[in-house]
Design a protein around this motif. Structure first.
Motif, short mmCIF file in Angstrom:
data_model
loop_
_atom_site.label_atom_id
_atom_site.label_comp_id
_atom_site.label_asym_id
_atom_site.label_seq_id
_atom_site.Cartn_x
_atom_site.Cartn_y
_atom_site.Cartn_z
N VAL A 1 33.79 59.06 79.07
CA VAL A 1 32.89 58.82 80.21
C VAL A 1 33.05 57.39 80.73
CG1 VAL A 1 30.45 58.60 80.87
CG2 VAL A 1 31.22 60.59 79.56
N GLN A 2 33.08 56.41 79.82
CA GLN A 2 33.20 55.02 80.23
C GLN A 2 34.52 54.77 80.96
OE1 GLN A 2 32.65 53.04 76.48
NE2 GLN A 2 30.44 52.85 76.76
N TYR A 3 35.61 55.28 80.40
CA TYR A 3 36.91 55.08 81.03
C TYR A 3 36.97 55.79 82.39
CZ TYR A 3 39.35 52.59 77.32
OH TYR A 3 39.77 51.64 76.44
N GLN A 4 36.37 56.96 82.47
CA GLN A 4 36.37 57.66 83.75
C GLN A 4 35.61 56.86 84.80
OE1 GLN A 4 35.06 61.76 83.68
NE2 GLN A 4 35.05 61.89 85.91
N LEU A 5 34.44 56.35 84.44
CA LEU A 5 33.64 55.60 85.40
C LEU A 5 34.33 54.30 85.82
CD1 LEU A 5 31.08 55.40 87.07
CD2 LEU A 5 29.93 54.40 85.08
N VAL A 6 34.85 53.55 84.86
CA VAL A 6 35.51 52.28 85.17
C VAL A 6 36.71 52.52 86.09
CG1 VAL A 6 36.95 50.46 84.16
CG2 VAL A 6 34.75 51.02 83.15
N HIS A 7 37.49 53.55 85.79
CA HIS A 7 38.69 53.79 86.59
C HIS A 7 38.37 54.46 87.93
CE1 HIS A 7 40.41 52.63 82.75
NE2 HIS A 7 41.36 52.12 83.52
N SER A 8 37.25 55.13 88.01
CA SER A 8 36.79 55.62 89.32
C SER A 8 36.46 54.45 90.23
CB SER A 8 35.56 56.52 89.15
OG SER A 8 35.86 57.66 88.39
N PHE B 1 43.54 61.28 80.42
CA PHE B 1 42.84 60.61 79.32
C PHE B 1 41.45 61.20 79.10
CE2 PHE B 1 40.14 57.35 77.44
CZ PHE B 1 40.90 56.94 76.35
N SER B 2 40.61 61.05 80.12
CA SER B 2 39.23 61.53 79.96
C SER B 2 39.19 63.05 79.84
CB SER B 2 38.37 61.06 81.12
OG SER B 2 38.25 59.65 81.11
N GLY B 3 39.97 63.73 80.67
CA GLY B 3 39.97 65.19 80.61
C GLY B 3 40.38 65.74 79.27
N GLY C 1 38.11 67.93 76.58
CA GLY C 1 38.61 69.19 76.04
C GLY C 1 38.66 69.19 74.53
N LEU C 2 39.13 68.09 73.94
CA LEU C 2 39.20 68.00 72.47
C LEU C 2 37.81 68.08 71.85
CD1 LEU C 2 41.92 65.23 72.12
CD2 LEU C 2 42.09 67.59 71.26
N CYS C 3 36.83 67.47 72.49
CA CYS C 3 35.47 67.51 71.96
C CYS C 3 34.87 68.91 72.05
CB CYS C 3 34.57 66.52 72.70
SG CYS C 3 34.93 64.79 72.31
N THR D 1 48.21 64.55 75.11
CA THR D 1 47.94 64.23 76.51
C THR D 1 47.13 62.94 76.65
OG1 THR D 1 47.99 66.57 77.05
CG2 THR D 1 46.95 65.13 78.66
N THR D 2 46.27 62.68 75.69
CA THR D 2 45.39 61.50 75.76
C THR D 2 46.18 60.20 75.91
OG1 THR D 2 43.76 62.70 74.44
CG2 THR D 2 43.44 60.33 74.67
#
Length: 128
Positions: A42-49, A79-81, A85-87, A102-103
Motif C-alpha cells: 500500500v505504501q509503495y503504491q501510494l508513493v509511486h502514484s 510490485f504492489s499487485g 496476490g501473495l497475501c 514478479t515482486t
C-alpha cells in the motif's frame, strides 16, 4: 493527452481503499508477516502514484519522463499487485509461483523510474 494522470489518481485512490481493506477486512485473516507485506504494498503504491502524478504534471511526457511514467506504472502493477496476490492466495496455490518472482521485477521498475526521473531533472549546461 496522456492517461497517466488519471492512472496515477486512480492508483492513489485504490491504495487508500486497499489500505483500509487490509486494516479492517483482512485484520484477522492475515498473519503478521502478511499484514506487514500488505502495508508495504500500500505504501509503495501510494508513493509511486504521487511520483507518477508529479512526473505527468510537471513536464512534457517525452524521453526520460515517459520512461519514468511507464516504469512507475509497471512497478505499481507488478510490485504492489504481486504482494496483494501473495497475501490473498492460499499457501500452495500455483499462482504463488508466478507472483513471487514478479515482486522484484516491480521493484526494478520502481528503480528505473526514479533513475529516469533523476536523468530528466538533471541540470543542463548553459549554451554559449
Amino acid at each position: 493527452m496522456s492517461w497517466f494522470p488519471s492512472i496515477a489518481a486512480l492508483s492513489g485512490a485504490t491504495s487508500v481503499v486497499l489500505g483500509a481493506f487490509g486494516a479492517h477486512a483482512l485484520k484477522d485473516k492475515l498473519n503478521p508477516h502478511q499484514a506487514a507485506s500488505w502495508s508495504t504494498a500500500v505504501q509503495y503504491q501510494l508513493v509511486h502514484s504521487i511520483a507518477l502524478l508529479f512526473v505527468t504534471s510537471t513536464a512534457p511526457l517525452t524521453g526520460a519522463n515517459l520512461v519514468a511514467s511507464y516504469a512507475f506504472t509497471t512497478g505499481i502493477t507488478l510490485f504492489s499487485g504481486s504482494i496483494y496476490g501473495l497475501c490473498l492466495a492460499p499457501a500452495g496455490a500455483s499462482v504463488r509461483k508466478i507472483l513471487g518472482p514478479t515482486t522484484p521485477l516491480g521493484g526494478i521498475a520502481f528503480i528505473v523510474g526514479w533513475l529516469a526521473l533523476a536523468y530528466a531533472r538533471r541540470p543542463t549546461a548553459p549554451r554559449l
